[in-house]
Write a protein that holds these residues in place. Sequence first.
Motif, short mmCIF file in Angstrom:
data_model
loop_
_atom_site.label_atom_id
_atom_site.label_comp_id
_atom_site.label_asym_id
_atom_site.label_seq_id
_atom_site.Cartn_x
_atom_site.Cartn_y
_atom_site.Cartn_z
N VAL A 1 0.89 -18.05 113.26
CA VAL A 1 -0.20 -17.54 114.38
C VAL A 1 0.12 -18.17 115.81
O VAL A 1 0.01 -17.45 116.72
CB VAL A 1 -1.18 -18.16 113.67
N ALA A 2 0.96 -19.34 115.60
CA ALA A 2 1.35 -19.79 117.20
C ALA A 2 2.48 -19.11 117.85
O ALA A 2 2.81 -19.28 118.90
CB ALA A 2 1.35 -21.22 117.15
N GLY A 3 3.29 -18.43 116.78
CA GLY A 3 4.52 -17.94 117.34
C GLY A 3 5.77 -18.84 117.57
O GLY A 3 6.39 -18.68 118.17
N LEU A 4 5.57 -20.04 116.68
CA LEU A 4 6.78 -21.03 116.79
C LEU A 4 7.24 -21.46 115.69
O LEU A 4 6.65 -20.93 114.61
CB LEU A 4 6.03 -22.24 117.33
N PRO A 5 8.42 -21.86 115.57
CA PRO A 5 9.15 -22.13 114.38
C PRO A 5 8.49 -23.34 113.87
O PRO A 5 7.57 -24.21 114.39
CB PRO A 5 10.71 -22.89 114.86
N ARG A 6 8.47 -23.58 112.43
CA ARG A 6 7.60 -24.34 111.75
C ARG A 6 7.62 -25.91 112.11
O ARG A 6 6.74 -26.52 112.37
CB ARG A 6 7.75 -24.45 110.34
N THR A 7 8.98 -26.41 112.33
CA THR A 7 9.24 -27.67 112.71
C THR A 7 8.58 -28.04 114.17
O THR A 7 8.08 -28.86 114.57
CB THR A 7 10.53 -28.32 112.46
N SER A 8 9.02 -27.10 114.94
CA SER A 8 8.56 -27.28 116.41
C SER A 8 7.11 -27.25 116.36
O SER A 8 6.50 -28.11 117.38
CB SER A 8 9.35 -26.13 117.15
N PHE A 9 6.39 -26.23 115.75
CA PHE A 9 4.93 -26.29 115.90
C PHE A 9 4.31 -27.69 115.42
O PHE A 9 3.40 -28.15 116.00
CB PHE A 9 4.55 -25.07 114.94
N ALA A 10 4.77 -27.98 114.39
CA ALA A 10 4.23 -29.13 113.55
C ALA A 10 4.35 -30.60 114.59
O ALA A 10 3.43 -31.19 114.85
CB ALA A 10 4.86 -29.69 112.24
N ARG A 11 5.28 -30.58 115.21
CA ARG A 11 5.75 -31.39 116.25
C ARG A 11 4.90 -31.46 117.46
O ARG A 11 3.98 -32.38 117.95
CB ARG A 11 7.20 -31.69 116.57
N ARG A 12 4.66 -30.32 117.99
CA ARG A 12 3.94 -29.98 119.32
C ARG A 12 2.30 -30.27 118.84
O ARG A 12 1.72 -30.73 119.90
CB ARG A 12 4.19 -28.67 119.75
N PHE A 13 1.98 -29.68 117.77
CA PHE A 13 0.63 -29.95 117.54
C PHE A 13 0.26 -31.44 117.20
O PHE A 13 -0.98 -31.79 117.88
CB PHE A 13 0.48 -29.18 116.03
N ALA A 14 0.97 -32.12 116.60
CA ALA A 14 0.62 -33.42 116.50
C ALA A 14 0.61 -34.18 117.74
O ALA A 14 -0.09 -35.10 117.99
CB ALA A 14 1.66 -34.21 115.35
N ALA A 15 1.58 -33.81 118.51
CA ALA A 15 1.61 -34.69 119.88
C ALA A 15 0.41 -34.13 120.91
O ALA A 15 -0.05 -35.18 121.39
CB ALA A 15 2.93 -34.32 120.57
N LEU A 16 -0.01 -33.07 120.83
CA LEU A 16 -1.02 -32.48 121.63
C LEU A 16 -2.37 -32.91 121.21
O LEU A 16 -3.43 -33.04 121.80
CB LEU A 16 -0.93 -31.23 121.84
N VAL A 17 -2.58 -32.74 119.84
CA VAL A 17 -3.89 -32.76 119.32
C VAL A 17 -4.17 -34.38 118.63
O VAL A 17 -5.18 -34.57 118.58
CB VAL A 17 -4.07 -31.68 118.06
N GLY A 18 -2.98 -35.05 118.43
CA GLY A 18 -3.27 -36.44 117.83
C GLY A 18 -3.28 -36.59 116.41
O GLY A 18 -3.31 -37.55 115.98
N ARG A 19 -3.11 -35.47 115.56
CA ARG A 19 -3.10 -35.35 114.22
C ARG A 19 -2.04 -34.39 113.67
O ARG A 19 -2.02 -33.23 114.25
CB ARG A 19 -4.59 -35.18 113.60
N PRO A 20 -1.56 -34.54 112.47
CA PRO A 20 -0.82 -33.40 112.22
C PRO A 20 -1.47 -32.19 111.79
O PRO A 20 -2.83 -32.13 111.58
CB PRO A 20 -0.06 -33.89 110.88
N PRO A 21 -1.05 -31.01 111.72
CA PRO A 21 -1.79 -29.67 111.52
C PRO A 21 -2.64 -29.68 110.33
O PRO A 21 -4.03 -29.42 110.35
CB PRO A 21 -0.91 -28.57 111.17
N MET A 22 -2.23 -29.84 109.27
CA MET A 22 -2.86 -30.03 107.83
C MET A 22 -4.30 -31.21 107.82
O MET A 22 -5.05 -30.73 107.17
CB MET A 22 -2.36 -30.04 106.63
N ARG A 23 -3.71 -32.17 108.46
CA ARG A 23 -4.99 -33.34 108.53
C ARG A 23 -6.13 -32.67 109.55
O ARG A 23 -7.11 -32.80 109.09
CB ARG A 23 -4.48 -34.50 109.14
N TYR A 24 -5.48 -31.94 110.49
CA TYR A 24 -6.78 -31.56 111.40
C TYR A 24 -7.43 -30.37 110.66
O TYR A 24 -8.74 -30.35 110.62
CB TYR A 24 -6.05 -31.01 112.65
N VAL A 25 -6.80 -29.55 110.06
CA VAL A 25 -7.33 -28.53 109.20
C VAL A 25 -8.43 -29.14 108.26
O VAL A 25 -9.70 -28.88 108.31
CB VAL A 25 -6.50 -27.62 108.43
#
Length: 311
Positions: A216-240
């Motif tokens: 959905v974000a148009g990013l590689p999986r590892t890059s997406f997970a790292r950027r999401f956690a850095a910006l939102v403060g939680r890993p993607p699935m924890r946020y979900v």
Amino acid sequence: MDLVGEVIRSVRVGRPGARLVRQTGSRGVRFPAFEGSGFHVVLAGTCWLVTEQGDPVELRPGDVVLTSAGAPHGLSSVPARLRDLPMVELGPHRPEPGPASFEFLCGSYHLGPGRAPHYLRTLPDLVVVSPDPERGPRLRALTDLLRAEVSASPEGDDATVPALLDLVLVHVLRQWRDEHEPGAGALTDDPAIATALRQIHENPAEPWTVERLSRVAGLPRTSFARRFAALVGRPPMRYVTQWRLERAAGLLRETDAPLATIARQVGYSTEFAFSAAFRRAHGMPPGSFRRMPRPAMGVSAGSAGGVRAEG
């Protein structure tokens, strides 16, 4: 994604409360730490905000103190040390006679451990916002409405009180953000992560995985997970998971929908799985959460009563 809107959605699942405090003594009052967020609006008189560290801060009518994550603090008619102030004793009682040294309105959202929104946890423990010339009339009007509703409904069962709490918090956060973080109007200014967040919020029932969100974000999986956690403060699935359960808590409070229906609406295939996850997040099963009353206001708000202090 709007930053203030995200905060409001997160705190709304907590138990809202409001009370009017008329401090008649000269010693002030101390508020203990609590799991949640809240604010005080000074209505009349002058007082001092007292914290565990740092010098007392003078407050005047219209000033707002935001307790972003429930830090201990006190309000006193004179500068003081926090440990010297008497602890507030919540519960209705007759106001003490005599003139009040200061009066203030309290609003709070009682949340579970660690449930304060990420953005609020990044703020200082206690934030002071003084009236803005442009926003002042609007915030004052909201404060007047909240004061009137609390006075008319001392048991806290007026349906308008939570909405007014939300609006006061919106105005306070927006003024703080504009003064200290200009341009930080979004939860994140990263368009890829913002797209993923929007999809999570709008479609909590989707079977999200890190892989699906990265597409959905148009990013590689590892890059997406790292950027999401850095910006939102939680890993993607924890946020979900947190978003699903926050949304479920809102549905439990706002609707009479069966638990099985709510479970499906927030992405759980069975009521059992939903109940187990909800219990882990909120410390109780969803049925108990739905039946839980709002916390007592703690003050005889209808008479603009004072607060009794221990010690």
